[in-house]
Structures are given as structure tokens and as C-alpha cells.
Motif scaffolding. Structure first.
Motif, PDB file in Angstrom:
ATOM      1  N   ALA A 250       0.570  -1.158  -0.169  1.00  0.00           N
ATOM      2  CA  ALA A 250       0.019   0.097   0.087  1.00  0.00           C
ATOM      3  C   ALA A 250       0.780   1.347  -0.101  1.00  0.00           C
ATOM      4  N   GLN A 251       1.908   1.285   0.684  1.00  0.00           N
ATOM      5  CA  GLN A 251       2.742   2.441   0.713  1.00  0.00           C
ATOM      6  C   GLN A 251       3.668   2.549  -0.592  1.00  0.00           C
ATOM      7  N   GLN A 253       2.565   1.742  -3.411  1.00  0.00           N
ATOM      8  CA  GLN A 253       1.661   2.286  -4.338  1.00  0.00           C
ATOM      9  C   GLN A 253       1.666   3.664  -4.573  1.00  0.00           C
ATOM     10  N   LYS A 254       1.806   4.167  -3.327  1.00  0.00           N
ATOM     11  CA  LYS A 254       1.645   5.828  -3.461  1.00  0.00           C
ATOM     12  C   LYS A 254       2.745   6.583  -4.192  1.00  0.00           C
ATOM     13  N   GLU A 256       4.777   7.291  -7.339  1.00  0.00           N
ATOM     14  CA  GLU A 256       4.567   7.260  -8.616  1.00  0.00           C
ATOM     15  C   GLU A 256       5.368   7.025  -9.783  1.00  0.00           C
ATOM     16  N   LYS A 261      10.590   3.354  -6.642  1.00  0.00           N
ATOM     17  CA  LYS A 261      10.429   2.144  -5.804  1.00  0.00           C
ATOM     18  C   LYS A 261      11.595   1.120  -5.681  1.00  0.00           C
TER      19      LYS A 261
END
Length: 425
Positions: A250-251, A253-254, A256, A261
Motif C-alpha cells: 500500500a505504501q 503504491q503511493k 508514482e 520504488k
């Protein structure tokens, strides 16, 4: 017999023949894929891990290189599609219109391989499951009469793949039943039994040895209370693993820009591998080491090492997956269970002098954490027994797997497979 009845009987016989033939093909192709991926991964993971152990700078280079290659492959070779793991299989079996596209076979094969050999702290099991499920999905699309057996043929591929990885046909069928299908039909029995028999036959021809070669002599009734404690701890640890995977996905995915990542994930993974090289790849090499040194007394340093590994493993597994790696919770669960079991047994022997057998606790711990992580106690039972090719601990493993599963479900009712993104707090 009238003409209509005769036609119907002939149709059923032809259908049965075709189902048998396609099950044989699915079993062989899925087993061949699973065995090939396992062998290639073991070979290159050993080489790269040895290189990194001699020159720690590779603990920095390998993760960022592996995740980068996977990213570019997804961008330019695999249609910019993210791999969703076993959720892809669920989506396919639960909707009649959605099928697993054939590119999932090379995609998961290659990405799972690259993730593990370059240090990603996960395993190839989920990559194998999705790739072999795709074999079953593609097969059912080839004949109109197989459309109604979509789930059964996908499960046949999965069962054969799991059989190939863990040398346990029963675990293959149970995983397909407990996790994927959740119902038994005549077509399920026919297709899955045939596919796992073909897979096991191929294993026998190739003389595949069990993953862990250890000797289990006995277990004692006096250890039952400690086994129960192990089951409860395994359930707690599995929830920690599940929550870590969901949280970090979830983190991440923030973020962009995908390459951010990769850089962030690689940095955290590299630092963790510097501190604890045992976290590299699947971790089976580390399990083999502690199997051979399980009788050593528990010291402060060893205790901190075990605790650090148990805390970090779910984190680095989650970050590996969140930053683009391919894999799941099978290998991490087995890894966590082995270290948890050894820590508990060593603590009992060192501080309470109860003289339990550490190897027994490691084996039971592996099954218990896996059972709680995927909510499939019978799969975990036969899978771990297949890993060591020994059934002496059958009864305590069964009991502890049930305890760990219901402990985990009581604390947190979801697995990484059943969780819906809309539930994120």
C-alpha cells in the motif's frame, strides 16, 4: 439402449478420454516447468550468493540490477502488465470471461527466477503456481467442451507445479483444493489426480531428492505443551508477515515513479542483506545451515540474530514484492517457521532444561507458519513432510498447523490471497 442414451454414453466416454489426455499434458508441462525453474534457481542463486558473500558490494549491486531488469522486461516484453500473484488465478477461476493469458508463463518464470537469484527475499513457489495455472487455463481454452472445467484444469496445473517443487502429490492436490478451488467435483478428482501422478512420475524418473536431507527419529509426549506454544507463536508471526506485505504494498503504491520504488526497495534490501546474509533469496541455504547446527546453546548474540531475522524477514519479503519482485509467502513462511522453531527450542533447552529436540521444532514451525499464512493446514502438513520425505512428525504437525491457523484467523481473518485492497485502513 435407445439411440439418445447411446449417443449420450459415447459423448461422456469421449469427454472422459479428452479430459484424461489433457490432464496428462498439463501434468507433464507443469511439472517440467516447476522442476526447471527450481533447478535453474538453485544453481544461479548459489553462485550469486557465494559471490556476494565473498564481495559484499554485490549485496548492493544484485538487488537493484535484478529489480531493474524485471521492470524493463515488464515494460518492453510483457505488455506493461504487473504480476498480481495468486490473485490472478482467483480472478480467472471466479469469472467465466477472464482467462490467464499465455504470456504469464514466461513472465512469471523469468521474473520469479530473476527476483530470487539476485537476492529478492522471497521464493519461486507463487511464480510456479501462476505459470502452471496458466498452462491449465490455456489448455481449457483450446476445446469448447473444456470451458466448463476451467477451474478444474487450472487446479490440475497448480497441483502438478506444487508437486514438482515439493515432491508431494498430496500437498499439490490439497493446495489446489484448499486455496484455489474449495470444492470437489468428479472432473477435479480425475484431472488433478492424473496431473500429480504424471508430475510425481517425472520426479521419480529424474530421481529428484527431497529439499532437506535430515534424520527424524522420534518425538515425545512431554513436548506437546511446547508444540502448542509454537503453534500460537507461528500464528502471530504469520499475521505479522501478512500485515507487512499488505502495508508495504500500500505504501509503495503511493510512489508514482516506479524506478523510485526500485531504488528505495533495493536500498532497504541491500542493508538487510549486509546485516543478515541469511535473508538472501529463498533462504533455504540458511535453513540447511541451521539444521546442521541446531544443537548449539543459545547465547545473547544468537538470540539477537534470531530475533533480528524474524523481524526483518517479513519486511524485506514485503519490500521485495512491493518494489516489483515476483514471488509470494511460501518460502518466507518456511524460513520464518524454521528460525522460530529453533529459537523456541533453544530457549527451552538453555533456560528451562527441558531437552526438546530442536530439529522437530524447526520442522513443525515451518509447517505451522505456512499453515497460518495461507490458511491451509493440510497443505502445509503434507508439503513439509514431502520436503523432508519423513512422516514421523505427522501428528504433532497436524495439531500445530490447526492451532496456528486458527490463532492467525482469530487475530486477523485475511491472508495475502483473500485480502481486498478496499479494506486498507
Amino acid at each position: 439402449m435407445n439411440k439418445t442414451a447411446r449417443i449420450k454414453k459415447n459423448y461422456q466416454f469421449i469427454l472422459f478420454q479428452k479430459l484424461v489426455i489433457v490432464s496428462v499434458l498439463i501434468g507433464f508441462l507443469s511439472a517440467f516447468l516447476g522442476i526447471s525453474l527450481k533447478k535453474i534457481t538453485e544453481y544461479y542463486e548459489e553462485i550469486f550468493f557465494h559471490k556476494a558473500s565473498l564481495h559484499p558490494v554485490f549485496f548492493i549491486i544484485f538487488p537493484v540490477f535484478g529489480l531493474s531488469v524485471i521492470y524493463f522486461l515488464r515494460q518492453y516484453l510483457f505488455k506493461k502488465k504487473e504480476n498480481k500473484g495468486i490473485k490472478e488465478v482467483f480472478e480467472s477461476t471466479r469469472t467465466g470471461s477472464k482467462n490467464l493469458p499465455s504470456y504469464k508463463i514466461p513472465s512469471h518464470f523469468i521474473n520469479g527466477l530473476l527476483t530470487v537469484i539476485f537476492g529478492g527475499s522471497t521464493g519461486i513457489e507463487v511464480s510456479t503456481v501462476v505459470a502452471t495455472a496458466t498452462i491449465g487455463s490455456v489448455a481449457q481454452q483450446k476445446e469448447n467442451i473444456f470451458r466448463k472445467y476451467k477451474t478444474e484444469l487450472i487446479c490440475a496445473g497448480v497441483a502438478a507445479g506444487v508437486t514438482a517443487l515439493f515432491s508431494s502429490p498430496i500437498a499439490g492436490i490439497l493446495f489446489a483444493l484448499e486455496v484455489i478451488s474449495r470444492k470437489v467435483t468428479r472432473a477435479f478428482v480425475i484431472s488433478n489426480v492424473i496431473s500429480v501422478l504424471v508430475a510425481f512420475g517425472l520426479l521419480s524418473i529424474l530421481k529428484e531428492a527431497p529439499l532437506f536431507t535430515i534424520s527424524i527419529t522420534t518425538w515425545h509426549l512431554k513436548a506437546i505443551p511446547y508444540f502448542i506454544v509454537l503453534g500460537i507463536l507461528a500464528g502471530i508471526n504469520s499475521v505479522y508477515l501478512t500485515r507487512c506485505v499488505l502495508f508495504f504494498k500500500a505504501q509503495f503504491q503511493k510512489i508514482e515513479v516506479h524506478y523510485y520504488k526500485i531504488l528505495l526497495g533495493s536500498a532497504i534490501l541491500s542493508i538487510s542483506l549486509f546485516i543478515f546474509p541469511q535473508l538472501y533469496g529463498e533462504g533455504y541455504h540458511a535453513i540447511k545451515v541451521i539444521f546442521s547446527t541446531s544443537e548449539m546453546p543459545l547465547t545473547v548474540t544468537l538470540t539477537l540474530t534470531f530475533i533480528g531475522i524474524l523481524i526483518l524477514k517479513p519486511i524485506v519479503t514485503s519490500i521485495t514484492l512491493a518494489s516489483g519482485g515476483d514471488g509470494g509467502v511460501f518460502a518466507p513462511s518456511l524460513f520464518i517457521g524454521a528460525f522460530l522453531g529453533l529459537l523456541l527450542a533453544s530457549a527451552l533447552n538453555t533456560f528451562f532444561h527441558v531437552n526438546v529436540i530442536p530439529i522437530n521444532f524447526m520442522i513443525i514451525g515451518m509447517a505451522a507458519v505456512l499453515s497460518a499464512s495461507i490458511h491451509a493446514p493440510f497443505t502445509a502438513l503434507f508439503l513439509v513432510c514431502g520436503l523432508i520425505n519423513h512422516y514421523t512428525l505427522f501428528l504433532p504437525i497436524l495439531v500445530v498447523c490447526l492451532i496456528s491457523k486458527y490463532t492467525a484467523k482469530t487475530i486477523y481473518p485475511y491472508t495475502v490471497y483473500s485480502y481486498a485492497p478496499s479494506l486498507i485502513k
